[in-house]
Every structure is written in C-alpha cells, then in structure tokens.
Enzyme design. Sequence first.
Site, mmCIF file in Angstrom:
data_model
loop_
_atom_site.group_PDB
_atom_site.id
_atom_site.type_symbol
_atom_site.label_atom_id
_atom_site.label_comp_id
_atom_site.label_asym_id
_atom_site.label_seq_id
_atom_site.Cartn_x
_atom_site.Cartn_y
_atom_site.Cartn_z
ATOM 1 C CB THR A 1 68.331 5.765 90.655
ATOM 2 O OG1 THR A 1 69.361 4.572 90.429
ATOM 3 C CG2 THR A 1 67.218 4.584 89.401
ATOM 4 C CB ALA B 1 63.720 13.901 83.262
ATOM 5 C CG HIS C 1 56.567 7.313 84.033
ATOM 6 N ND1 HIS C 1 56.716 7.018 82.938
ATOM 7 C CD2 HIS C 1 57.736 6.956 84.362
ATOM 8 C CE1 HIS C 1 58.314 6.451 81.736
ATOM 9 N NE2 HIS C 1 58.410 6.980 83.191
ATOM 10 N NE ARG D 1 65.153 0.408 83.070
ATOM 11 C CZ ARG D 1 66.376 0.308 82.448
ATOM 12 N NH1 ARG D 1 67.552 -0.391 82.597
ATOM 13 N NH2 ARG D 1 66.073 0.492 81.600
ATOM 14 C CB ILE E 1 62.218 3.494 94.996
ATOM 15 C CG1 ILE E 1 62.117 2.617 96.795
ATOM 16 C CG2 ILE E 1 61.191 4.056 94.110
ATOM 17 C CD1 ILE E 1 60.225 2.381 96.767
ATOM 18 C CD GLU E 2 62.488 -1.119 88.656
ATOM 19 O OE1 GLU E 2 62.919 -0.326 87.492
ATOM 20 O OE2 GLU E 2 61.848 -2.414 88.670
ATOM 21 C CB CYS F 1 76.350 26.069 75.106
ATOM 22 S SG CYS F 1 77.832 26.200 74.243
ATOM 23 C CB CYS G 1 81.145 27.149 80.497
ATOM 24 S SG CYS G 1 80.766 25.760 79.969
#
Lengths: 486, 455
Positions: A43, A49, A52, A316, A346-347, A412, A452
């Site tokens: 997770t 990312a 919060h 999650r 732990i989410e 890229c 690549c």
Amino acid sequence: MDNTYDIVIIGGGAVGCAIARELSKYRLKVAVAEKEPDVACGTSGRNSAVVHAGFNNKPDSLMAKFCVEGNLHFEEYCQELDVPYFKTGKLLVAFDKNDLETLQGLYRQGERNGCKGLFMLTAEELDRKAPYVKGIGAMFSSNTAIINPFLYTIALAENAHENGVEFLFNHELTGVNKEGDSYKLFFNNGLKETITARYVINSAGLYSDKVSQLFGINKYHIYPCRGQYLILDKRISDLIDIPVYPAPRKGIGGLGIHVTPTSDGTVILGPSAEYIDDCDDYESTRDVIDRLLDEASQLIPDIKRKYVIGQYTGIRSKQAPEAEGGFRDFTICAEEGTHLINLIGIESPGLTSSIPIARHVCSLVNQWIPLTETGTFIGKRKAPMRFRDLPDSEKERLINQCPEYGEVVCRCEGVTKKEIKDAIENPLGTVTIAGIKNRTRCMTGRCQGGVCLANLTEILINEYGYKPEDIVYRSEESKYYTGRVK
Amino acid sequence: MKKIIVVGGGAAGIAAAQGALDAGADSVWLIDRNKELGGILRQCIHDGFGLNKYKASMTGPEYAVRSISEIYDNPRLHISRSTNVIGVKKHNDEYQIQIQNSEGLKWVGANSIVFATGCREKTRGMLMIPGTRPAGIFTAGLAQRLVNIENVMPGKRVVILGSGDIGLIMARRLCLEGAEVAAVIEIMKDSGGLSRNIRQCLLDFDIPLYTGHTVSKIIGRERVQAVEICEVDDNLSVKKETAQIIDCDTLILSVGLIPENEILSAAGAELCDGTENVKTDSYLQTSLDGVFLCGNSRYVHDLVDRVSAEGYAAGQNAALFIKMQNLIEFQDPVTMNAIKGIPQKTDIFCVLCPNGCRIKVDVNEKGERNISGNGCPKGVNFVEQESKTPSRIVTTTVKGESGRLIPVKSSLPISLDKAASYVKECQNMILSKNDLKEDRRIRVAGFPDAIGCYD
C-alpha cells in the site's frame, strides 16, 4: 551469524521503515522482515502520494493527531531524507449546496484538529485558482503536499540501514514460537532459517491481522478495499498543478475520485473504493476504468482518454467493513501479556502519519526496554543524484566527473546510466526491475518501458553479469525473460 | 560555413544526410542516440526491404548497412552516436540544439535542422487493458529488439494483440526461435497487415488469427498466465458473454505507432489540427523556418524505401534552404497498392516482394492453367514452386564470438517444413572471426549458405 534481534519489524512499508529508522537511534539490534524483495511493495507505494493536512479525520482520533503532526513536519522530514516535496495545496470542490455544507463541516473539523491553512473559496476565487475546475465553491488547504512515496519509503529504509538496521527481504513470516522471553520466527523463504526476536512490531499492513494471529491474537480483521488509478501523460500536467478532490460523499469508504499532479510531473486520477476478498488482488477492471475517466472528467472537463499512459492499483487495509462505512481509527498498541506491538488498519493518512506513528511506537517500546540513544545516529541522508532536475551547469559538471551521466537510458524521463547504476547498487542490495523503476522513474514515462526496458536489460546482462532468466520484475516469480535466444 | 543538423540516424535520417550532401551542403551533422546508426532497421532482420531504392530484396540490417556506406566516408559529414538531442531553440537567425552525451552537455548551432526521430509504440497503458500488471507484457518492437539484438527470449507461449505487420513479423520470428504463438488477436473485422505477411507469417505456421476480438483482461499476478479474449461489437466494445481464456506466458502488443516529435513540438512547431503530428508544408518544412521533418516522425510509413525517399527530399531542401535557393516540392506517394487483409483460401499471395501480388490460377476445360495477377514473371515461378514445395527465404541470427548476434538470411529459399530446423541449426552455431568471409557467406550444415550482415 547471530540471529537474535532485540526488535523485528514485520513489514517494509512506509510505517515499518519509519519505525526502523526511529529505532535506529537507540542501542537496539533491529531487523525489518519483508515478504517482498524490496520496500514499498504494498500500500505504501500504491496510493495518491498526498501529504494530507488532517481535516478529514475524526477529532481526537490517532489519525487526526498523527496526520496533523506529520503534515506540519513533512517538509523537514523530506529535507532530511533528501526526497522531493511539493507543497501544492489541495482543492475540495463543491458542486451543490450539500457539498458546500460538507466542506464547511470539514473546515470546522480541520480547525478542531489543529490544521492550519484552510480557506473557503467562492466560485470566483476557485476560478482564479484553478480555472479548469467548474464548481460553486471550494475549500483550499494550503498545507497539503505531494511526494513520491517510493522515494520516501526507500529513503527511510536506506537511512535506517545506514544506522544499523538489517533488512531481510523475501522473508514472509509463517510461524512464531514463544521461547522463554523471546519469539522464534519462521519464514517461508526456503532457507529454513529462523530468527529470534525479543520484541516484534507488526507493521504488516494488509496482512497485519494474519501476522497478529500468528501470535495468538485473533481479534482483528482487515477488510481489503481496492483503489484503481489511471496515470496521465505529462502533457496535461501544465494544466493541473494542484490536487483536486470532490467534496466527500458519505459511505464511499474513501476520499472520492480525485485528480492529483504527481511529484514526477504526471497526473493521476482515482482511486475507486471496492471491497474485495483478497489482499493481493491488484486487478484493474473495465467498469472502474470507465468510471474513473467519467468522474474525473466531470471534475475537470479537460481530462481525456487519450492522455492515459498507465494504470496502477492499491489496496487499503481497512478495519471497518463496507457496511460500517469503512472508517475506523488506527489501532496501535502493545498487546497485553505479549512482546508484540500491533499496528492494524494503517490506511490513509498512514503515509503522512508514518513518522509520528513511528515515534509513538518508540514510546511503547520504551515501556518495555528503556531506550538509550546510540549517539551515532545520522538522520541526514544523501539521495542519489536526480540528473534531470539539475541546472545545466551542474549537469555539465557531473558528466565531466562521471561520463555515465551523459548516457541517457530512459528518454521520456531523462534518466541517465549513472542513475540506473546507482539504483542497481542501492544500499539495501535489492535488484528488481520494479525497484529500479521506483528509484529512477525509468519505464514510467510515456513509452512505458518500450525503449528503456531493453536498455536496462542490456546493462544488467552486460555490466552486472545477469542471466536473462534471473531478471525479475517484482518478485522471484515474476521473471521477465525465459532465457537467451541462443 | 553553414551547418545542417540531422536528428536521428535511422532510415530517414541517413537519407536526409545524403540528400543534404548531394545538394551540396558544406557541413552535415548526423546525430543519433544509439551506439549504431540504422535505427529500427537494425532489429528488422526480416527480408523485403529495398525493392524500390535498391531493386533488391534486403533485410533491415542490410538496408541500413548499405545506406550508411553510401555516405559514411563523405568528408562533409560528421556523425555523432550515443548522443541525445534534448532541446532546440532559435537564437538570432540560427538554431541552437542541446545535445547530451558522455562528453558533456552543450548547445550547438545549426542553420537548418532535419528531424528524423521515428516513432514509438502504443502501450498497454494507453489501451487501458484491464487486469493484472505482471511481467511478460511487451510491445512488439521491444520484443523484436530483445530477440534479435539483445539475445533475450521474452517467453515461451505467446499471444499477440494486433495483426499489423510488426505483430505478424514477430509471430513468425518467435515461432522460428522455438516459442509457441497461441494466437494473434485483431480487434477489427479484417487484418490491417499485408496479405503476403499473413500468408508467410501466420498461415505458414498455422497460427490462429482471431479477428473482431480483443484482449479483455490480463491474468497472472507475477508473470502473465493467460489472457481473456472477447468478441467486440460494431462499436468495438467488448461482448462479455463471449469471453474465453487463452493460456500464455507472454502478451505482445502490436497496436500502433505514434510519431515521436516531442522536441519539435516543444520548440514550438505547429501541430496538425486535432492530432499530435507536426504540420509540414509541401517542402517537408515545419512551421519553423528551415526546420524539416521526415520519415515516421512525420507520419508512420508502410515502406522503408518511401521513408528514405522522403528523408532524401527533406535533406535536399535543408541544403537548398541554407543556400537560399528554391526548395523542391515533395509529393507524398499514394498509399501502397499492396493488398492488405486476410487472404481467401484460394488466393495465392506471392511473397517474393512487398508488392505481394494476388495471383489467380484458372484451369480451363482442357486442363490448361492460366496464371494472372502477377506483377512480374517471377510470380509464375512462385506459383509453380508453391504448388510443389512452398519455400521461403529464411532470416534469423547467428551468435558471434563476442556474443553479439549477427543477422543472417538464407542464400536460397528453403522449403517451409525445413525452416525451423534451419533456424535451429543457426541457433547452435558460434561464428568465429575466421568464418567472416568477404562474401559474407556462412555455411549452415545441410542447408544453403546463410548470408551474414555485419559492418
């Protein structure tokens, strides 16, 4: 080899690695046992990312407390760990009156939780801030930020390792024997080796309930809740510079489908919230892909199918089933009568909370073993160079110093050969294609490895002596090739 | 001295350099990102290139080596390999190009630029195929490079999505190297590949082709284990009730190519409306004065000979541009007349050249055969041969002493049922320096010689 540790942490996610790093400050022999060949395989690497701010969480919850604290210090953490951090802020957009009320409620909740930097915006103010979003109002959270969760977790792990923590990869815990004051731990890594731990910290994420059961504690149950994401090409990132969320609607068990720029210049949209039975079921599904695009383009009409370059899925680890609306606070406790600290559920906002959680876990450990600092802990970490982010003069200097900075492996994303070699020679000693990808961004651009991957393969074979059949994507079972042609 | 820079050293770039040199340019600088010139031709070891340009059927590497040899010694040409072009900007009345290689990062000046940067492949991500994301998914061009250059086998049981020519060519190639190609899946009702390629790449090897189908799901957590395929309706939407599972360890995607022109568009070149393609005028010039575009970075071509012709014209115009002479108009050729799509059972497709003539054999009441549809006399012989022992020129690679793969082709057609053993024979050979003869012929035990292609 002495296989006895003061503390063994089960799980090399962001939280497990943060705990490892915190514990490396003290006179303890610590190991992290991770079932996968690298950190951040679960997770921790499969989320939005986002750092919060903490307005989303129930007042007085651990989630609210750790999230607000984590948010407040996250930039310092990232500076210390030498990982990128972008304080983009975040918008929650209202489309109707109910949404506005929800946002006002969140604003008040945020204030109660101690969040700073929350502002209510009118439609005009929203239009000025993000003309590509059409809402009737919004809440702006100026302290929300974006990071690269792989680099963050890897940095925590590498720094913990530099300070003496051992990482045991491909170690899936399968059995526990209580022996006197210690535990004997068994793993299914085919080595038949066991290790002895005086104390165990269960930070096994989606598998934390099952790990707990191995210690005879059966009261937890994880409800895996899948979230699918789509990745959009950089072309659209000029447009979208701030995470945009809809005002949350009740009972969906997540924050709603949102659109978020990433620290690497792409844009992600998602996640869905699907309760599933299997903690390893990372499948994406057509219905959800269509729905993601639909809902994201309602939020931001400029989002089009043609910008999609990839997809990923996270799960999650929820403690509350769907029927309960999915929300329950983190469980972090030293289990009575054992030498086990459990971290369950732990989410989100686990990533933001990871270091505060780790400090809290240290205080629990301290009740068992009085912690004394080593005095030699160095928290400042130096990351390998990210060539493409440097100014030209610095690039020139680096190429002069090491010509492999001049060789482009992934066009890229502008990843050079030296960076690939740094990733292959990483301090944790793990070599998988996914690991190289997560460390360098090679293969994550719009060609998705079309050019690549062959370059990477060539380097692994010609410069590191790999056989084609020994090159793996994520795990031993995910072999990339079946061998040589001739 | 006025300078021309050609970005990209594949078929288009090589031809552009030649065009510029022939038109009298004083200084032409050809820049390529790879260690060797030739671009994608290096990995296209199959036969059938060069019929227009060289009046001979050649493999990709042969075509590349020959084109390069035509300009290589020209004193007005400078070649930089392993060099990436990072950006372009206008500075006063010349262009500045930023290049990166192991010697440094620098800006260099040019009075005119020809972009010949080729194309890239569409990916699984763009198609949004649902399912897991295991190892074992490759684009066709990537698989081609892995097999033909890197000496790496992507898998043992393969499903190919897309029946365009690259997908077809890879189906045959993998088959010959010992993989099983379980199916080729095509979303359209008919294949977009050349009929002659369907003949010689699929039908020759009994590889099933599912038209009107697509891969609806990828199965397998760590490595591909199977794909789910479904029929599609007229809107190309999946019909769920038609789902069937095909076991495989590899999925190869041959689902389209996209011109690659990020640098050019970042430099401000105008795009064609509603597309990502860069706009060019009838002189192959972009909206930036003196900046020309050619080859697959302009649009995806079906014949390399045409890429070369266009590259040559672009190079020529770059030279005329800096001399301030009138540019020469370039006429895009009409779409190739070669027949595409799945052949009828009764059709005979000549595979001797890319024209792929559909040959009709009528037998009249007297039992006399009337052969029609062949574009040249060779077609008659082909029909004769095809009715007795179908035979093909077989291409493969042989391992050199250094470990490097050397592309080879059989000097004569080999009967189809022996093609696999010919390739197998080549698999077991190691070519030493002494074996590399002037005439490039390599003895293959029990078979016609192989003709090697090396610089």
